[in-house]
Enzyme design. Structure first.
Site, mmCIF file in Angstrom:
data_model
loop_
_atom_site.group_PDB
_atom_site.id
_atom_site.type_symbol
_atom_site.label_atom_id
_atom_site.label_comp_id
_atom_site.label_asym_id
_atom_site.label_seq_id
_atom_site.Cartn_x
_atom_site.Cartn_y
_atom_site.Cartn_z
ATOM 1 N N LYS A 66 40.529 41.202 26.236
ATOM 2 C CA LYS A 66 41.841 41.048 25.815
ATOM 3 C C LYS A 66 42.130 40.223 24.828
ATOM 4 C CE LYS A 66 43.918 42.043 30.387
ATOM 5 N NZ LYS A 66 44.982 41.648 31.118
ATOM 6 N N ASP A 102 52.104 42.828 30.240
ATOM 7 C CA ASP A 102 51.938 42.334 31.541
ATOM 8 C C ASP A 102 53.320 41.779 31.865
ATOM 9 O OD1 ASP A 102 49.422 42.851 32.713
ATOM 10 O OD2 ASP A 102 48.695 41.138 31.653
HETATM 11 P P1 NAP Z 1 42.456 32.665 34.386
HETATM 12 O O1 NAP Z 1 43.013 32.686 33.218
HETATM 13 O O2 NAP Z 1 40.913 32.223 34.952
HETATM 14 O O3 NAP Z 1 43.295 31.454 35.182
HETATM 15 C C1 NAP Z 1 43.213 31.040 36.560
HETATM 16 C C2 NAP Z 1 44.092 29.918 37.003
HETATM 17 O O4 NAP Z 1 43.748 29.595 38.385
HETATM 18 C C3 NAP Z 1 43.921 28.678 36.528
HETATM 19 O O5 NAP Z 1 45.164 28.030 36.246
HETATM 20 C C4 NAP Z 1 43.161 27.901 37.241
HETATM 21 O O6 NAP Z 1 43.316 26.555 37.219
HETATM 22 C C5 NAP Z 1 43.552 28.314 38.552
HETATM 23 N N1 NAP Z 1 42.440 28.094 39.594
HETATM 24 C C6 NAP Z 1 41.470 29.182 39.793
HETATM 25 N N2 NAP Z 1 40.724 28.541 40.901
HETATM 26 C C7 NAP Z 1 41.251 27.476 41.498
HETATM 27 C C8 NAP Z 1 41.262 26.500 42.600
HETATM 28 N N3 NAP Z 1 40.390 26.695 43.391
HETATM 29 N N4 NAP Z 1 42.032 25.411 42.791
HETATM 30 C C9 NAP Z 1 43.224 25.515 41.968
HETATM 31 N N5 NAP Z 1 43.532 26.210 40.892
HETATM 32 C C10 NAP Z 1 42.604 27.283 40.633
HETATM 33 O O7 NAP Z 1 42.759 33.920 35.316
HETATM 34 P P2 NAP Z 1 43.912 34.744 35.076
HETATM 35 O O8 NAP Z 1 43.648 35.848 34.146
HETATM 36 O O9 NAP Z 1 45.294 34.055 34.707
HETATM 37 O O10 NAP Z 1 44.406 35.742 36.403
HETATM 38 C C11 NAP Z 1 44.737 34.863 37.609
HETATM 39 C C12 NAP Z 1 44.952 35.844 38.785
HETATM 40 O O11 NAP Z 1 45.866 36.760 38.348
HETATM 41 C C13 NAP Z 1 43.770 36.541 38.871
HETATM 42 O O12 NAP Z 1 43.485 37.021 40.490
HETATM 43 C C14 NAP Z 1 43.990 37.955 38.741
HETATM 44 O O13 NAP Z 1 43.482 38.992 39.088
HETATM 45 C C15 NAP Z 1 45.508 38.058 38.693
HETATM 46 N N6 NAP Z 1 46.205 38.964 37.900
HETATM 47 C C16 NAP Z 1 47.020 39.894 38.483
HETATM 48 C C17 NAP Z 1 47.897 40.889 37.560
HETATM 49 C C18 NAP Z 1 48.602 41.826 38.380
HETATM 50 O O14 NAP Z 1 48.862 42.780 37.370
HETATM 51 N N7 NAP Z 1 49.041 41.721 39.351
HETATM 52 C C19 NAP Z 1 47.878 40.592 36.152
HETATM 53 C C20 NAP Z 1 47.042 39.826 35.667
HETATM 54 C C21 NAP Z 1 46.161 38.742 36.390
HETATM 55 P P3 NAP Z 1 42.509 25.508 36.139
HETATM 56 O O15 NAP Z 1 43.176 25.403 34.857
HETATM 57 O O16 NAP Z 1 42.396 24.305 36.606
HETATM 58 O O17 NAP Z 1 41.135 26.109 36.000
#
Ligand code: NAP
Length: 276
Positions: A66, A102
């Site tokens: 991406k 998105d």
């Molecule tokens: P990402 O860039 O890796 O970001 C992850 C986020 O979660 C960061 O803010 C991280 O905080 C936080 N986090 C992870 N583990 C944590 C923990 N144990 N305690 C506190 N905070 C935690 O991931 P992303 O791409 O944004 O995706 C996030 C989620 O959204 C995924 O589950 C993905 O499957 C989902 N998603 C869904 C859709 C949909 O269409 N429904 C679309 C996109 C993504 P830090 O900054 O502190 O690491």
């Protein structure tokens, strides 16, 4: 001639996009195809050369490409640049245009699941500051929400995001939730907490106004602990599956010239694949 589209990723076999687009192709009786193609990072430039030959009308981009596709696209729309990720490509006359749908998926999901949700919304809490959070902040900014508070575990990530994105964004640690909750009309979880049975600790949803809407973009499981807790308190909830379905709409329309509908049949079909 068959109009062709694709999703690229590495690996790609988990993607639900072929089922979504395949369902719409069949429903509209189109002479079209949508295939999953595994493209390793090193092969991305060669794949873009193939795209410029005109074989495809466009396609989707998923993990881990991406961000990498930015440098390969001939043009990228400003919102995708702000979000920092491209998830949809449209090929026109040998030129590859990158966009991000998105944020539209997020809006489409809430508009369908909680009509009027943004009317007069003063304060929204966004949990998380990762890639998905950026798309959601762009979405919220487009609805002119009064104040958006991003709560994140790592302060530096949230600071960077607040500095780079437009809108009335402030940041705080996750622990600040209970202090801000009484003001919040919307809570959005964009962290991966909720997957694999994980849950937020010490977050008291009972402090939210009774009219608050709680939504999660995690959709495996479909009912995260956040949504289950909010429901148990009688709060409105919208799950994250609809975002996945709605983000597919603009791409399909651009490639195949028909605007598809997200309906209960499609949702049920995709729901059956969750957990597999
Ligand atoms: P990402 O860039 O890796 O970001 C992850 C986020 O979660 C960061 O803010 C991280 O905080 C936080 N986090 C992870 N583990 C944590 C923990 N144990 N305690 C506190 N905070 C935690 O991931 P992303 O791409 O944004 O995706 C996030 C989620 O959204 C995924 O589950 C993905 O499957 C989902 N998603 C869904 C859709 C949909 O269409 N429904 C679309 C996109 C993504 P830090 O900054 O502190 O690491």
């Amino acid at each position: 001639m068959t109009t062709k589209a694709f999703v690229i990723g590495h690996p790609i076999n988990h993607s639900r996009s072929p089922l979504i687009h395949g369902t719409w192709i069949a429903a509209h009786g189109l002479d079209a195809s949508y295939e999953a193609i595994d493209v390793a990072p090193d092969d991305l430039p060669r794949f873009f050369e193939r795209l410029r030959q005109g074989e495809f009308a466009g396609g989707n981009v998923t993990i881990p490409h991406k961000e990498a596709v930015f440098a390969l696209c001939d043009s990228v729309d400003p919102l995708a640049s702000t979000i920092g990720a491209v998830n949809t490509l449209v090929i026109d006359d040998g030129r590859v245009h990158g966009t991000n749908t998105d944020y539209l998926g997020f809006l489409g999901n809430l508009d369908a699941g909680a009509p009027g949700w943004s009317d007069g919304l003063e304060t929204a809490i966004v949990l998380g500051a990762g890639g998905a959070s950026r798309a959601i902040l762009v979405a919220l900014e487009s609805r002119k929400i009064g104040s958006i508070v991003v709560l994140n575990r790592t302060r530096e990530t949230a600071e960077k995001l607040a500095a780079e994105l437009p809108g009335p964004i402030s940041i705080a640690p996750l622990e600040a939730f209970n202090d801000i909750a009484p003001l919040a009309g919307l809570v959005v979880n964009t962290t991966s907490i909720g997957m694999h049975g994980s849950r937020f600790e010490n977050m008291n949803l009972a402090l939210l106004p009774k009219s608050a809407l709680v939504t999660d973009i995690v959709y495996v499981p479909l009912e995260t602990s956040l949504l289950a807790d909010a429901k148990a308190l009688g709060l409105r909830t919208v799950d994250g599956l609809g975002m996945l379905l709605h983000q597919a709409v603009p791409g399909f329309e651009a490639w195949f010239g028909v605007r598809p509908h997200v309906d209960a049949g499609l949702r049920a079909k995709i729901e059956m694949t969750l957990g597999h």
